[in-house]
Design a protein around this motif. Structure first.
Motif, PDB file in Angstrom:
ATOM      1  N   THR A 158       9.782  14.266  -3.635  1.00 22.15           N
ATOM      2  CA  THR A 158      10.209  12.930  -4.074  1.00 22.15           C
ATOM      3  C   THR A 158      11.398  13.019  -5.018  1.00 22.15           C
ATOM      4  O   THR A 158      11.341  13.695  -6.043  1.00 22.15           O
ATOM      5  CB  THR A 158       9.041  12.203  -4.773  1.00 22.15           C
ATOM      6  N   LEU A 159      12.482  12.323  -4.644  1.00 20.73           N
ATOM      7  CA  LEU A 159      13.665  12.243  -5.518  1.00 20.73           C
ATOM      8  C   LEU A 159      13.629  10.948  -6.335  1.00 20.73           C
ATOM      9  O   LEU A 159      14.087  10.903  -7.467  1.00 20.73           O
ATOM     10  CB  LEU A 159      14.945  12.278  -4.689  1.00 20.73           C
ATOM     11  N   ALA A 160      13.120   9.884  -5.703  1.00 19.09           N
ATOM     12  CA  ALA A 160      13.026   8.585  -6.386  1.00 19.09           C
ATOM     13  C   ALA A 160      11.955   7.774  -5.676  1.00 19.09           C
ATOM     14  O   ALA A 160      11.795   7.864  -4.465  1.00 19.09           O
ATOM     15  CB  ALA A 160      14.362   7.852  -6.328  1.00 19.09           C
ATOM     16  N   THR A 161      11.205   6.996  -6.425  1.00 16.69           N
ATOM     17  CA  THR A 161      10.129   6.206  -5.828  1.00 16.69           C
ATOM     18  C   THR A 161       9.868   4.941  -6.637  1.00 16.69           C
ATOM     19  O   THR A 161      10.077   4.923  -7.854  1.00 16.69           O
ATOM     20  CB  THR A 161       8.823   7.035  -5.732  1.00 16.69           C
ATOM     21  N   ILE A 162       9.427   3.895  -5.933  1.00 12.70           N
ATOM     22  CA  ILE A 162       9.001   2.648  -6.602  1.00 12.70           C
ATOM     23  C   ILE A 162       8.064   1.923  -5.643  1.00 12.70           C
ATOM     24  O   ILE A 162       8.210   2.025  -4.428  1.00 12.70           O
ATOM     25  CB  ILE A 162      10.215   1.761  -6.982  1.00 12.70           C
ATOM     26  N   THR A 163       7.079   1.217  -6.184  1.00 11.98           N
ATOM     27  CA  THR A 163       6.209   0.421  -5.319  1.00 11.98           C
ATOM     28  C   THR A 163       6.904  -0.911  -5.013  1.00 11.98           C
ATOM     29  O   THR A 163       7.754  -1.377  -5.778  1.00 11.98           O
ATOM     30  CB  THR A 163       4.854   0.107  -5.986  1.00 11.98           C
ATOM     31  N   ILE A 164       6.495  -1.516  -3.894  1.00  9.27           N
ATOM     32  CA  ILE A 164       6.987  -2.854  -3.525  1.00  9.27           C
ATOM     33  C   ILE A 164       6.725  -3.831  -4.673  1.00  9.27           C
ATOM     34  O   ILE A 164       7.576  -4.648  -5.034  1.00  9.27           O
ATOM     35  CB  ILE A 164       6.268  -3.337  -2.241  1.00  9.27           C
ATOM     36  N   GLN A 165       5.501  -3.733  -5.263  1.00  8.43           N
ATOM     37  CA  GLN A 165       5.153  -4.669  -6.345  1.00  8.43           C
ATOM     38  C   GLN A 165       6.132  -4.570  -7.504  1.00  8.43           C
ATOM     39  O   GLN A 165       6.658  -5.588  -7.975  1.00  8.43           O
ATOM     40  CB  GLN A 165       3.731  -4.388  -6.882  1.00  8.43           C
ATOM     41  N   ARG A 203       0.822  -1.217   0.000  1.00  7.25           N
ATOM     42  CA  ARG A 203       0.000   0.000   0.000  1.00  7.25           C
ATOM     43  C   ARG A 203       0.855   1.266   0.000  1.00  7.25           C
ATOM     44  O   ARG A 203       0.408   2.326  -0.400  1.00  7.25           O
ATOM     45  CB  ARG A 203      -0.881   0.037   1.261  1.00  7.25           C
ATOM     46  N   THR A 204       2.071   1.145   0.532  1.00 11.35           N
ATOM     47  CA  THR A 204       2.915   2.336   0.685  1.00 11.35           C
ATOM     48  C   THR A 204       4.140   2.236  -0.210  1.00 11.35           C
ATOM     49  O   THR A 204       4.963   1.346  -0.017  1.00 11.35           O
ATOM     50  CB  THR A 204       3.383   2.458   2.161  1.00 11.35           C
ATOM     51  N   PRO A 205       4.310   3.122  -1.201  1.00 11.86           N
ATOM     52  CA  PRO A 205       5.495   3.055  -2.067  1.00 11.86           C
ATOM     53  C   PRO A 205       6.763   3.411  -1.294  1.00 11.86           C
ATOM     54  O   PRO A 205       6.705   4.101  -0.269  1.00 11.86           O
ATOM     55  CB  PRO A 205       5.219   4.109  -3.138  1.00 11.86           C
ATOM     56  N   LEU A 206       7.902   2.921  -1.772  1.00 13.11           N
ATOM     57  CA  LEU A 206       9.190   3.316  -1.208  1.00 13.11           C
ATOM     58  C   LEU A 206       9.565   4.672  -1.804  1.00 13.11           C
ATOM     59  O   LEU A 206       9.443   4.880  -3.011  1.00 13.11           O
ATOM     60  CB  LEU A 206      10.264   2.285  -1.569  1.00 13.11           C
ATOM     61  N   LEU A 207      10.008   5.593  -0.941  1.00 12.68           N
ATOM     62  CA  LEU A 207      10.317   6.955  -1.391  1.00 12.68           C
ATOM     63  C   LEU A 207      11.656   7.406  -0.856  1.00 12.68           C
ATOM     64  O   LEU A 207      11.963   7.176   0.314  1.00 12.68           O
ATOM     65  CB  LEU A 207       9.287   7.947  -0.829  1.00 12.68           C
ATOM     66  N   ILE A 208      12.458   8.029  -1.710  1.00 16.40           N
ATOM     67  CA  ILE A 208      13.628   8.775  -1.233  1.00 16.40           C
ATOM     68  C   ILE A 208      13.299  10.229  -1.496  1.00 16.40           C
ATOM     69  O   ILE A 208      12.881  10.596  -2.598  1.00 16.40           O
ATOM     70  CB  ILE A 208      14.912   8.349  -1.970  1.00 16.40           C
ATOM     71  N   SER A 209      13.438  11.062  -0.454  1.00 15.38           N
ATOM     72  CA  SER A 209      12.992  12.444  -0.614  1.00 15.38           C
ATOM     73  C   SER A 209      13.923  13.416   0.082  1.00 15.38           C
ATOM     74  O   SER A 209      14.790  13.025   0.855  1.00 15.38           O
ATOM     75  CB  SER A 209      11.571  12.579  -0.055  1.00 15.38           C
ATOM     76  N   ASP A 210      13.740  14.684  -0.215  1.00 13.24           N
ATOM     77  CA  ASP A 210      14.417  15.742   0.538  1.00 13.24           C
ATOM     78  C   ASP A 210      13.388  16.807   0.880  1.00 13.24           C
ATOM     79  O   ASP A 210      12.212  16.681   0.535  1.00 13.24           O
ATOM     80  CB  ASP A 210      15.619  16.316  -0.242  1.00 13.24           C
ATOM     81  N   LYS A 211      13.814  17.830   1.583  1.00 12.26           N
ATOM     82  CA  LYS A 211      12.886  18.870   2.032  1.00 12.26           C
ATOM     83  C   LYS A 211      12.420  19.727   0.855  1.00 12.26           C
ATOM     84  O   LYS A 211      13.173  20.016  -0.056  1.00 12.26           O
ATOM     85  CB  LYS A 211      13.558  19.769   3.070  1.00 12.26           C
TER      86      LYS A 211
END
Length: 774
Positions: A345-352, A213-221
């Motif tokens: 969001t700098l980079a994102t992908i779902t678990i699936q 349900r929750t995507p993986l996210l790398i982020s900054d301010k």
């Protein structure tokens, strides 16, 4: 779940192979460790060029079985070997709690290493990864297989060393983040993750379904006016029921006409739907979601002025994780907590989508059959129920259904009280902190000593679970109760009927109910389970069926105040239907998330592939002159009305700003565009010739990569905003997903065009005289 006829047929075939493995138990008995290691090396070499036969597989399993017996003292039984064979065929093996799934993993990992694959073993948390790496890792190392633990907070040199191992243990998030970070590096040698060959997922339903349900996210301010969230909170507090509508099942809330007018007056704008007012619309919608869809002590908890997400399926708080796209800030404003900066969001992908990149995927868990359709459709995996080694001696009683919460509470206390008096350990399961605290109050009033486990005190989880099987112990827990660890009974508890599990409400998914029941009756132990529910529970109160609503109202109106359960047969049918409906709705939400992410996934793969090709070369793979010519043609070859031409001239000025191209804008406007383009290309060629080719290649590569990364981040941000507002398209009878695909595709074309535009602009800005030659 019970085995289906199909499962029995499949298991029968695997059982034949498992029996042959057991018959070979003396084959490696007299070999010492050096000989076993040598056998591993011989096989690894052999199967580089040859196919593995069934006989080979039997011998490999027999050798691993011998090593496990020597190191752990455990001898794998037939059903464990069946489980391993199922996993080896890329399926999900459903094996009950206490059936020794950790040992099962040894066989499939060992045989995959021998096939030449790198193996990733995914667990639900770092504690389990560490524990399993120590338990099974030492058996693999005894056989000459290298093993590592993928932990967070390691530097790139430590990570690179980890990824050279044959078998790596870790969490889904850590492997996923390594993948995302690898696609942000500036040099090919800084990448850490090796090939995605084979992944084995423990607690597969928890990771592949619940965490999906929750995507993986790398982020900054992200720079933003945070006071807008507090303003939006005031707006929502002023709203009446006529201003908005809610769809509980789809977890969606929207403004109707009256609400839109009120919001426009509040923000002092003519329309919320103009490009320049999109931010007001977004923040208003987030405040509505925070208020009407997100529940305190169910979806999140507030501890020490901080809003923490609660994992809906484990009941655990998730420190460091935040709801994305501004929802967390809206909840902070709602709760009067400090509103922290929104992330970008700098980079994102779902678990699936991360796990679907592996060449081969398999999983094991105690509960998967109820979600078989999802495993098949999303991951292409069948679910096979493996029989238990010993007969399940747990007594599973039908639900007791009470009219009201109050009656249910009294009945639960009575049930727990007499079991406590005789000394039987009891585990009481609740689905939320709110209900957990309610039951705790009732137990306290009844003078029943108990220990409490929920997201507010999860740090004591191991200690609480360690005591839960002792004589006379009463444990009250949300559904986080010791998943991945067993509740071990002491001798007295065995004599008193084992662990009694009392469920205080049915969950949104039957799978979670089965997990709770599975805490009792492990490995042939005695046990007991029963759910005690009421017509006022959320599951039945929110069940949107006309027939049910009518029946429920009638029952509550005529309820006799005896405190006895209703227990009409058709009520049990409605409970089952309500769960099935919610399971379907939650599956649709996960499928929708995946459908939307697949739009970005295609784009992400194209960007990452281009990026990887660029990193592996010393220079640009495409002709910079070709890019310059294409962009020049798009910029200068423009025809149209006065407004179109004004915009074109602004774009041309931006393109040439900061360059020493010897034509003024007045000359450019008068000249034929083809002539301007040729002059520009020739002038640029002259500039390039003054710079050494090697230096020029290095500059081009660095500039291109920089622009691509910066503009990819901006593109992701635009996709997030598009996704946030897309459901409003349903008003105009448009399919939101189709519109997202169409407009997302247009945004991607714009992204590609923009970074090429600024790359071409950067080439023109290069001044040979200003470069310091090394």
């Amino acid at each position: 779940m019970e085995q289906s006829f199909n499962d029995k047929r499949i298991v029968r075939a695997y059982r034949e192979v498992a029996r042959k493995i057991v018959k070979k138990e003396g084959l490696y008995h007299n070999m010492d460790q050096a000989e076993l290691k040598e056998q591993t090396a011989i096989w690894r070499e052999k199967f580089k060029t040859k196919e593995m036969t069934e006989r080979d597989k039997i011998n490999i399993f027999a050798l691993a079985r011998e090593a496990a017996r020597r190191i752990t003292g455990l001898e794998a039984v037939t059903v464990q070997l069946i489980g391993a064979l199922v996993l080896g065929d890329g399926k999900v093996a459903e094996m009950k709690t206490g059936e020794g799934k950790t040992l099962v993993s040894l066989f499939v990992m060992y045989i995959e290493v021998i096939r030449g694959n790198r193996v990733h073993l995914i667990t639900a948390n770092e504690y389990l990864a560490k524990r399993d790496r120590e338990e099974i890792g030492q058996v693999l190392e005894y056989l000459g297989v290298s093993v590592a633990l993928n932990e967070a907070q390691l530097d790139k040199f430590q990570k690179k060393a980890i990824y050279t191992a044959d078998v790596i243990y870790g969490t889904a998030a850590e492997f996923g983040f390594d993948y995302l970070r690898d696609n942000m590096v500036r040099a090919w040698e800084d990448k850490v993750q090796s090939g995605l060959d084979f992944v084995l997922i423990d607690e597969a339903d928890s990771i592949l379904i619940d965490e999906a349900r929750t995507p993986l996210l790398i982020s900054d301010k992200k720079e933003e006016d945070l006071s807008l969230y507090q303003d939006a909170e005031l707006l929502v507090q002023s709203m009446l029921k006529d201003d908005y509508e809610i769809d509980e099942q789809k977890r969606f809330v929207w403004l109707n006409d009256a609400g839109i007018e009120k919001a426009q007056r509040f923000w002092q704008v003519e329309s919320l739907y103009l490009e320049e007012t999109q931010n007001f619309l977004r923040i208003t919608m987030l405040a509505l979601r925070a208020h009407f869809l997100m529940q305190k002590d169910k979806d999140y908890v507030v501890l020490d002025d901080e809003v923490l997400i609660i994992d809906p399926h484990t009941g655990r708080a998730l420190p460091g994780r935040r709801f994305n796209d501004g929802l967390h800030q809206a909840i902070e404003a709602k709760e009067g907590a400090a509103v922290k900066e929104e992330s970008r969001t700098l980079a994102t992908i779902t678990i699936q989508n991360y796990f679907r990149m592996y060449k081969k995927l398999s999983g094991m868990t105690g509960t998967a059959k109820t979600e078989e359709e999802e495993f098949k459709e999303i991951y292409g995996m069948d679910v096979v129920v493996i029989p238990t080694n010993l007969k399940v001696n747990r007594q599973d009683m039908p639900d007791d259904i009470f009219y009201t919460q109050k009656e249910k509470g009294r009945a639960i206390i009575y049930e727990v009280s007499w079991r406590h008096d005789k000394g039987q350990p009891t585990l009481i399961g609740t689905s939320s902190i709110k209900n957990n605290e309610w039951i705790s109050g009732l137990l306290t009033d009844a003078n029943i000593p108990h220990q409490v486990l929920n997201a507010k005190n999860h740090a004591q989880e191991a200690e609480i679970i360690a005591k839960a099987g002792k004589r006379g112990m009463v444990t009250l827990a949300t559904n986080m109760a010791g998943r991945g660890t067993d509740i071990k009974l002491d001798e007295d508890a065995h004599q008193l009927g084992g662990l009694a599990v009392i469920g205080t409400e049915r969950h949104e998914s039957r799978r979670i109910d089965l997990q709770l029941m599975g805490r009792a009756g492990r490995r042939g132990d005695l046990g007991f389970s029963k759910f005690m529910i009421s017509l006022e529970d959320d599951l039945l109160a929110d069940y949107d069926s006309k027939r049910w609503i009518k029946l429920r109202e009638k029952l509550l109106r005529r309820a006799p105040r005896t405190g006895k359960p209703v227990n009409k047969l058709r009520l049990h049918t409605y409970v089952y239907e309500a769960q099935k409906r919610l399971e379907g709705a939650n599956y649709d939400l996960r499928k929708e998330l995946l459908s939307y992410d697949e739009v970005i996934d295609l784009q992400r793969k194209m960007v990452y592939q281009e990026r990887n090709e660029l990193l592996q070369r010393q220079k640009l793979g495409i002709s910079s002159e070709k890019i310059l010519r294409e962009i020049a043609e798009q910029t200068f070859k423009v025809t149209g009305d006065e407004q179109t031409m004004e915009e074109a001239y602004k774009r041309q000025e931006e393109f040439l700003a900061g360059t020493s191209f010897p034509m003024s804008m007045e000359e450019i406007k008068r000249e034929d565009p083809d002539v301007v383009i040729e002059k520009l290309i020739n002038w640029h060629k002259g500039q390039r010739e003054k710079i050494p080719a090697e230096t020029m290649s290095a500059i081009e590569k660095e500039v291109y990569l920089n622009l691509m990364d910066q503009m990819w981040v901006m593109h992701l941000d635009e996709m997030v905003q598009l996704r946030e507002g897309i459901h409003l398209r349903a008003y105009a009878q448009q399919d939101p997903l189709v519109m997202y695909q169409k407009e997302g595709g247009e945004l991607f074309k714009k992204f590609q065009s923009e970074y090429h535009f600024y790359f071409a602009h950067a080439l023109l800005e290069l001044e040979p005289d200003g470069l310091v030659m090394g």
